[in-house]
Design a protein around this motif. Structure first.
Motif, PDB file in Angstrom:
ATOM      1  N   SER A 169       0.830  -1.197   0.000  1.00  0.00           N
ATOM      2  CA  SER A 169       0.000   0.000   0.000  1.00  0.00           C
ATOM      3  C   SER A 169       0.870   1.254   0.000  1.00  0.00           C
ATOM      4  O   SER A 169       0.628   2.206  -0.748  1.00  0.00           O
ATOM      5  CB  SER A 169      -0.925   0.002   1.230  1.00  0.00           C
ATOM      6  N   LEU A 170       1.912   1.253   0.832  1.00  0.00           N
ATOM      7  CA  LEU A 170       2.843   2.374   0.861  1.00  0.00           C
ATOM      8  C   LEU A 170       3.620   2.472  -0.452  1.00  0.00           C
ATOM      9  O   LEU A 170       3.869   3.566  -0.959  1.00  0.00           O
ATOM     10  CB  LEU A 170       3.814   2.224   2.033  1.00  0.00           C
ATOM     11  N   GLY A 171       3.995   1.311  -0.993  1.00  0.00           N
ATOM     12  CA  GLY A 171       4.699   1.300  -2.270  1.00  0.00           C
ATOM     13  C   GLY A 171       3.867   1.912  -3.378  1.00  0.00           C
ATOM     14  O   GLY A 171       4.387   2.611  -4.254  1.00  0.00           O
ATOM     15  N   SER A 172       2.559   1.678  -3.332  1.00  0.00           N
ATOM     16  CA  SER A 172       1.651   2.277  -4.318  1.00  0.00           C
ATOM     17  C   SER A 172       1.577   3.784  -4.128  1.00  0.00           C
ATOM     18  O   SER A 172       1.532   4.539  -5.111  1.00  0.00           O
ATOM     19  CB  SER A 172       0.253   1.670  -4.183  1.00  0.00           C
ATOM     20  N   LYS A 174       4.500  -3.393 -10.833  1.00  0.00           N
ATOM     21  CA  LYS A 174       5.877  -3.873 -10.688  1.00  0.00           C
ATOM     22  C   LYS A 174       6.697  -2.924  -9.814  1.00  0.00           C
ATOM     23  O   LYS A 174       7.455  -3.360  -8.941  1.00  0.00           O
ATOM     24  CB  LYS A 174       6.525  -4.019 -12.066  1.00  0.00           C
ATOM     25  N   GLU A 175       6.538  -1.615 -10.064  1.00  0.00           N
ATOM     26  CA  GLU A 175       7.276  -0.655  -9.254  1.00  0.00           C
ATOM     27  C   GLU A 175       6.779  -0.655  -7.815  1.00  0.00           C
ATOM     28  O   GLU A 175       7.574  -0.537  -6.872  1.00  0.00           O
ATOM     29  CB  GLU A 175       7.158   0.759  -9.830  1.00  0.00           C
ATOM     30  N   ALA A 176       5.470  -0.807  -7.621  1.00  0.00           N
ATOM     31  CA  ALA A 176       4.912  -0.849  -6.265  1.00  0.00           C
ATOM     32  C   ALA A 176       5.481  -2.029  -5.486  1.00  0.00           C
ATOM     33  O   ALA A 176       5.745  -1.915  -4.273  1.00  0.00           O
ATOM     34  CB  ALA A 176       3.392  -0.932  -6.322  1.00  0.00           C
ATOM     35  N   TYR A 233       9.407  -2.247   3.331  1.00  0.00           N
ATOM     36  CA  TYR A 233       9.385  -3.293   4.359  1.00  0.00           C
ATOM     37  C   TYR A 233      10.722  -3.376   5.092  1.00  0.00           C
ATOM     38  O   TYR A 233      10.764  -3.584   6.309  1.00  0.00           O
ATOM     39  CB  TYR A 233       9.053  -4.630   3.716  1.00  0.00           C
ATOM     40  N   SER A 234      11.830  -3.197   4.352  1.00  0.00           N
ATOM     41  CA  SER A 234      13.146  -3.267   4.988  1.00  0.00           C
ATOM     42  C   SER A 234      13.322  -2.164   6.025  1.00  0.00           C
ATOM     43  O   SER A 234      14.044  -2.335   7.007  1.00  0.00           O
ATOM     44  CB  SER A 234      14.249  -3.183   3.933  1.00  0.00           C
TER      45      SER A 234
END
Length: 293
Positions: A48-51, A101-103, A111-112
């Motif tokens: 969700s954050l990646g999006s 893919k980028e998300a 996450y890291s």
């Protein structure tokens, strides 16, 4: 419920079953599987954050389903993590294949930053009553982790509220955290953000003005007074400002998350190094302040 589930995007995790799982009681299954489900759900939260790193979005990962076909255990968990768009509303989000893919790439990056060593996450306790198990997740969240982790936690707090003054307040806190600012917050945040992501003098001037407006709203809201901003602007302008500041925070995050040396812990030396970096950067656009009120 099965048919409804299949109509929605989902993440599916396949895990091996060990012998001990066949002798666990229901309470043991609830606790052990529930603990695993929380950590697996963190991947979805990171997606969700990646999006959001790609564009303004309110993708939420709310339900967790657990099914073991071998010992017949199944459960449904709800994690109250609904998020909103930058203007406080909720709407569908559409991602292209490339954006997905980028998300996913951003998901692992985010996450890291939230792993226990980085976030200083505490132990998650659970309480059971009447066949329901409640996990005290928020209680385990720490504000003592590294700066990227703390800023991401603040970002989730901003995304979880539809109240725009609270959202703008959190946006400002995120930038203060990332820049290690400890004084003259309004001026420092405005100028550093302009220097860090501004493409030219015209855009940097806009960034300074919008961030100063955001800080004015933050100050009025924290003191419980009417927003001076709304004396000359309407609610739509406030929504627009929130969206603009959200975009600034996104651009800052996209840039800074790859600069690992700026991810400071709470030791004075590391914090001072990050602060010095951004204060030096700010000096490069000081002349523009002559033309800004």
């Amino acid at each position: 419920m099965y048919n409804a589930l299949l109509r929605k995007p989902m993440m599916v995790y396949l895990m091996p079953t060990i012998e001990e799982e066949f002798v666990w009681s229901k309470n043991e299954c609830d606790e052990k599987y529930g603990n695993k489900a929380i950590h697996l759900n963190n991947f979805a939260q990171a997606f969700s954050l990646g999006s959001w790193f790609i564009k303004d979005s309110c993708i939420s990962a709310t339900y967790i389903y657990w099914l073991n076909l071998f010992n017949t255990y199944n459960s449904q968990t709800k994690r109250d993590m609904a998020v909103t768009l930058s203007n406080g509303s909720i709407a569908e989000t559409f991602l292209t294949v490339d954006e997905v893919k980028e998300a996913i790439e951003r998901m692992y990056e985010v996450y890291s930053c939230l792993l226990p060593d980085e976030s200083k996450m505490g132990h998650i306790n659970c309480t059971s009553s009447g066949g329901t198990t409640v996990w005290e997740i928020d209680k385990a969240i720490s504000k003592e982790g590294n700066s990227f982790s703390r800023a991401l936690i603040l970002l989730q707090e901003a995304r979880r509220t539809g109240e725009l003054t609270s959202k703008i307040d959190k946006y400002c806190s995120i930038l203060e955290c990332l820049y290690a600012i400890n004084e003259k917050h309004k001026t420092n945040i405005s100028h550093i953000t302009a220097a860090y992501i501004g493409k030219n003098n015209e855009e940097r001037e806009k960034i300074i003005n919008y961030m100063k407006e955001a800080y004015g709203i933050r100050s009025d809201s924290s003191h419980g007074v009417n927003l001076k901003y709304l004396k000359e602007n309407n609610c739509e302008s406030l929504k627009n400002l929130s969206t603009i500041v959200d975009d600034y925070v996104r651009r800052v995050f996209r840039k800074i998350i790859s600069e690992k040396e700026l991810n400071y812990d709470l030791t004075p030396e590391k914090k001072a190094n990050t602060r010095k970096y951004f204060q030096t950067l700010k000096q490069s656009i000081i002349p523009i302040d002559i033309y800004v009120n």
